[in-house]
Design a protein around this motif. Structure first.
Motif, short mmCIF file in Angstrom:
data_model
loop_
_atom_site.label_atom_id
_atom_site.label_comp_id
_atom_site.label_asym_id
_atom_site.label_seq_id
_atom_site.Cartn_x
_atom_site.Cartn_y
_atom_site.Cartn_z
N ARG A 74 15.41 2.21 -7.23
CA ARG A 74 14.40 1.32 -7.81
C ARG A 74 14.86 -0.13 -7.76
NH1 ARG A 74 11.18 3.74 -13.01
NH2 ARG A 74 10.42 5.66 -12.04
N ARG A 115 8.06 8.87 -6.85
CA ARG A 115 8.87 8.46 -8.00
C ARG A 115 8.31 9.04 -9.30
NH1 ARG A 115 10.55 2.08 -7.04
NH2 ARG A 115 11.91 2.46 -5.21
N GLN A 128 2.38 3.53 -1.67
CA GLN A 128 1.67 4.40 -2.59
C GLN A 128 2.31 5.79 -2.64
OE1 GLN A 128 -0.79 3.62 -4.69
NE2 GLN A 128 -0.67 1.48 -4.01
N MET A 165 9.18 -1.43 -7.77
CA MET A 165 7.75 -1.15 -7.76
C MET A 165 7.31 -0.96 -9.21
SD MET A 165 7.09 1.61 -4.71
CE MET A 165 7.40 1.23 -2.99
N LYS A 166 6.18 -1.55 -9.53
CA LYS A 166 5.67 -1.40 -10.88
C LYS A 166 5.04 -0.02 -11.04
CE LYS A 166 2.63 -3.55 -14.30
NZ LYS A 166 3.68 -3.50 -15.34
N VAL A 167 5.54 0.72 -12.03
CA VAL A 167 5.03 2.07 -12.29
C VAL A 167 3.87 1.98 -13.27
CG1 VAL A 167 5.59 4.35 -13.19
CG2 VAL A 167 7.30 3.07 -11.89
N LEU A 211 5.59 5.54 -4.56
CA LEU A 211 5.32 5.44 -6.00
C LEU A 211 4.96 6.80 -6.57
CD1 LEU A 211 5.11 3.52 -8.39
CD2 LEU A 211 2.72 3.11 -7.78
N LYS A 212 4.16 7.54 -5.82
CA LYS A 212 3.77 8.89 -6.25
C LYS A 212 5.00 9.81 -6.33
CE LYS A 212 0.77 12.78 -5.02
NZ LYS A 212 -0.17 13.33 -4.02
N ASP A 228 6.77 4.42 -18.10
CA ASP A 228 7.86 4.73 -17.17
C ASP A 228 8.85 5.66 -17.90
OD1 ASP A 228 9.71 4.86 -15.21
OD2 ASP A 228 10.21 2.71 -15.19
#
Length: 808
Positions: free
Chosen positions: A301, A227, A221, A306-308, A224-225, A312
């Protein structure tokens, strides 16, 4: 007091304007200060900056002398406290050579512009006034510099975030690998469930697996944040990059190109490209760094998908920043030194092309080749609209049209200079109606291709020169210059090649004419001069306004339709005056002894109010490139005061004897209007006569030509015109015959000055066209020449011979 001492007394706004002047021209103030005596003693205005062939050798000599002066000053400055100054001057010497060696005329333009502005600053400061047009350092420059600082900070910040993200991802991958090892061990322990020790190990592993999985979930998490936040920062950086690049390319670079265009008709020099190159290189470096960061993010990536959630931003950012770099590279491939805009066939010409970002993108590691071709206006339009599929399509052949770009490490400049190009052949479009060959525009297209990043990106770049007009004979030059002046002065930014308005306001035309005249002759045109020109330009129209600025002048009025009662156009007349002044009358014009732009009626009114013998100089209305002397005297027959006009003098006359000497020869000319003794006005221009006798009888005795007038005529001045007779006579003839329908005539060809070889060379095609009006067959011309059926040269000036001083 010298000019440099007066400059040192400037204060406040005047001092800021002086600093802004040298900042804008990028000429070192230190050089101006330490070499002041030499700079102020040179004849900068005596160099013809409009003609490369005539002015470039003298300009190059001045540049070399300037470098020598700087080096001499470096040797003179001794002492420890002078050490920094010596280093600076040494750098300046090298920079000046690198900057101006390929274009010494730009060096002369820069110095001349600085000296003119300095003089105006000193004069304005003495009168307590503020000089218009000289602004402090533009706020836009400070804003751009501030934006670059912000961009550098943002790029450093995203680089730091990317490094942290990479470390975080590496730790995540390491922990993920740990879960895989735990799972593999748990799978092995499934088969040994009865062993208490292994049961304990299994419990511990399951607990550890749960802890790591929870940790991985939290770190995922967080990754992802990071990114998403990094993508937002890259978006912010991209937006600022695009904004700054737009300001640099669309505002500052376009402004420089416009100044370059105006410099072609006498405007101030366009200035250095150093500041623009610094900005463009900074843009290239920042854009490349951000592009590399985005590519690195893509790689991260791919290593850990990871699914954004939501949109995107990364794919769009990658495409956009590559497009931004492409725009920067293609827009900074520019023409540093334009080819001549009036291009004569089979005459050597030069040009210089520069890539402002070549140093930062390492293009110089594999220097690209640049090719120059000539294309028509139609082809230029198609190329601009990407409608042309064949980039090799041309409308002529240019010799020596290929060159390899060179990188100058001292300055970081990547450019190529074409020094010996020559137009061998031209293919013109079919002309219809009133189209003339001297109104047909072409352009020199420079194009190249190169790669960056080991072939990752391939750039095809091209740039077009300012419009050029191709001529085959010098008699077409005047009409071609009219086309160039109209295009350079009145072309709108972003136009379709090479569209220009058909009409322009007279005040804009006046500015263009003044700029052209001042560049050629030094002193500008006064408001009275411009008023006179407006009356002449609109002489065929019934003016309803006393204010010419409210009127518009059309191209036809400017250089198609002849002036009333004449066989030439307004431009042909003005250009004749400009050339006569530039070649023979420049000093007198700058001294203010030539009134010039005054009508015959006005001259008569002015002179009749003055004593006999008062005279003035005015440009002839009927003779292209002619100047006449009008003076007031007593008519010996009627005893009435009359105003007389000498037959106009032309350049051919001044090649024989100067204007000042001719005035000196005529005793009845005593005072220049209003009341200046002629020896005071022109004495410094008299040619000294050697009164010494020969040293021996075998030496030749020199002769001197003297101008004189015949017996004074008795007809009143009100019946006189400027119609040519013989150059030395007071003249009194009827008005010129009715004008022809066209503005260019066979008279423009001056056939009487040419022999068969000249005509054969001039008419190498089937027909010669002086401007589109009269196509002349070579056989007919040669027949006319051989039978004596063509106009001969004008009658030479009547002269007396002076041997050792007294007239014979």
């Amino acid at each position: 007091m010298s000019l440099i001492l007066q400059l040192q007394q400037l204060q406040g706004d005047s001092l800021q304007q002086l600093q802004a002047l040298y900042h804008s021209t990028q000429f070192p103030m230190e050089v101006r200060y330490y070499c002041a005596q030499w700079i102020e003693s040179q004849n900068w205005t005596g160099i013809d900056v409009e003609s490369a062939a005539a002015g470039e050798p003298a300009a190059n000599v001045l540049l070399q002398q300037m470098i020598q002066q700087i080096n001499l000053k470096v040797n003179e400055l001794t002492g420890e406290d002078m050490f920094p100054i010596r280093l600076k001057l040494t750098d300046f010497s090298r920079d000046l050579m690198n900057r101006f060696s390929s274009n010494p005329l730009n060096f002369v333009r820069t110095i001349r512009h600085c000296l003119e502005q300095e003089q105006q600053l000193v004069s304005q400061a003495a009168n307590g006034e503020q000089l218009e047009g000289m602004m402090p350092i533009p706020d836009s420059h400070r804003e751009i510099e501030s934006a670059f600082q912000q961009l550098k900070w943002l790029t450093q910040d995203t680089e730091k975030d990317l490094s942290e993200q990479q470390q975080k991802q590496e730790l995540f991958v390491f922990q993920y690998q740990e879960t895989l090892r735990i799972q593999a061990r748990l799978n092995q322990l499934q088969h040994d469930g009865s062993n208490p020790q292994k049961q304990m190990e299994k419990t511990q592993l399951e607990t550890r697996k749960t802890e790591v999985e929870n940790m991985l979930q939290a770190e995922a998490q967080q990754l992802l944040k990071m990114r998403i936040e990094l993508a937002e920062k890259h978006k912010q950086t991209f937006q600022l990059l695009a904004n700054v690049q737009n300001r640099v390319l669309e505002d500052e670079l376009i402004r420089w190109k416009r100044q370059q265009q105006l410099a072609g008709i006498g405007g101030p020099p366009e200035g250095t490209l150093d500041t623009l190159q610094c900005w463009c290189e900074a843009l290239a470096e920042l854009t490349w760094q951000n592009r590399q960061q985005i590519k690195k993010v893509e790689l991260l990536r791919q290593q850990l998908p990871m699914k954004v959630p939501g949109i995107d931003l990364l794919p769009e950012l990658n495409t956009s920043i590559t497009a931004l770099l492409s725009t920067l590279v293609t827009s900074t491939f520019i023409i540093e030194k334009q080819p001549p805009q009036v291009l004569k066939k089979e005459t050597r010409f030069s040009a210089s092309v520069r890539l402002l970002v070549g140093g930062k993108l390492n293009v110089h590691m594999n220097p690209p080749q640049v090719k120059a071709t000539i294309i028509s206006e139609v082809q230029a339009k198609a190329l601009l609209n990407n409608e042309s599929s064949n980039l090799n399509e041309t409308c002529g052949d240019i010799l020596n049209n290929c060159g390899v770009m060179e990188f100058h490490r001292d300055t970081g400049v990547l450019n190529v200079t074409f020094r010996n190009m020559s137009l061998k052949r031209i293919r013109r479009a079919d002309r219809r109606g009133s189209e003339f060959v001297t109104e047909e525009k072409f352009t020199i297209l420079f194009q190249s291709q190169f790669t960056v990043a080991s072939g990752e990106l391939v750039f095809q770049v091209r740039t077009m020169s300012l419009p050029v007009v191709v001529i085959v004979h010098g008699n077409q030059e005047s009409n071609a210059l009219a086309t160039v002046l109209w295009d350079n002065a009145f072309a709108e930014p972003g136009r379709v090649p090479f569209v220009v308005p058909d009409k322009v306001p007279w005040n804009e035309m006046g500015k263009a004419l003044n700029s052209k005249f001042m560049a050629a002759n030094g002193r500008s045109l006064s408001q009275e001069n411009l008023q006179y020109l407006s009356i002449k330009a609109f002489s065929s129209q019934n003016l309803q306004s006393d204010n010419p600025s409210q009127l518009s002048v059309s191209w036809s009025t400017f250089n198609r339709d002849p002036l009333p009662g004449r066989t030439f156009t307004f431009w042909k007349w003005f250009h004749g005056v400009l050339e006569l002044t530039r070649k023979h009358l420049r000093q007198s014009w700058n001294d203010g002894t030539i009134m010039g732009f005054v009508s015959r009626t006005q001259a008569q009114d002015l002179l009749l109010s003055k004593p006999n013998g008062t005279f003035l100089l005015r440009f002839s209305d009927s003779e292209i490139g002619g100047i006449t002397i009008a003076w007031v005297a007593q008519d010996p027959q009627t005893n009435e005061r009359q105003v007389w006009n000498l037959q106009p003098f032309t350049a051919e006359d001044f090649n024989i004897r100067t204007l000042a000497d001719r005035i000196h020869d005529l005793p009845h000319l005593t005072n220049l209007y209003p009341d200046i003794p002629k020896d005071t006005a022109f004495g410094n221009l008299y040619t000294p006569i050697d009164e010494e006798p020969p040293q021996n009888v075998d030496s030749y005795v020199s002769t001197v030509l003297v101008c004189k007038t015949p017996k004074m005529p008795t007809r009143p001045a009100s019946l006189m015109t400027d119609n040519p007779a013989t150059p030395s006579m007071v003249h009194n003839e009827p008005l010129s015959p009715p004008s022809m329908n066209q503005g260019h005539t066979m008279d423009d060809l001056s056939i009487g000055n040419l022999d068969e070889n000249d005509l054969s060379s001039m008419l190498q095609d089937d027909a010669y066209d002086d401007g589109g009006h009269n196509q002349l067959n070579i056989d007919e011309l040669l027949t006319g020449l051989n039978t004596g059926g063509l106009t001969a040269l004008p009658t030479p000036t009547s002269t007396s011979i002076n041997i050792g001083g007294p007239k014979v």
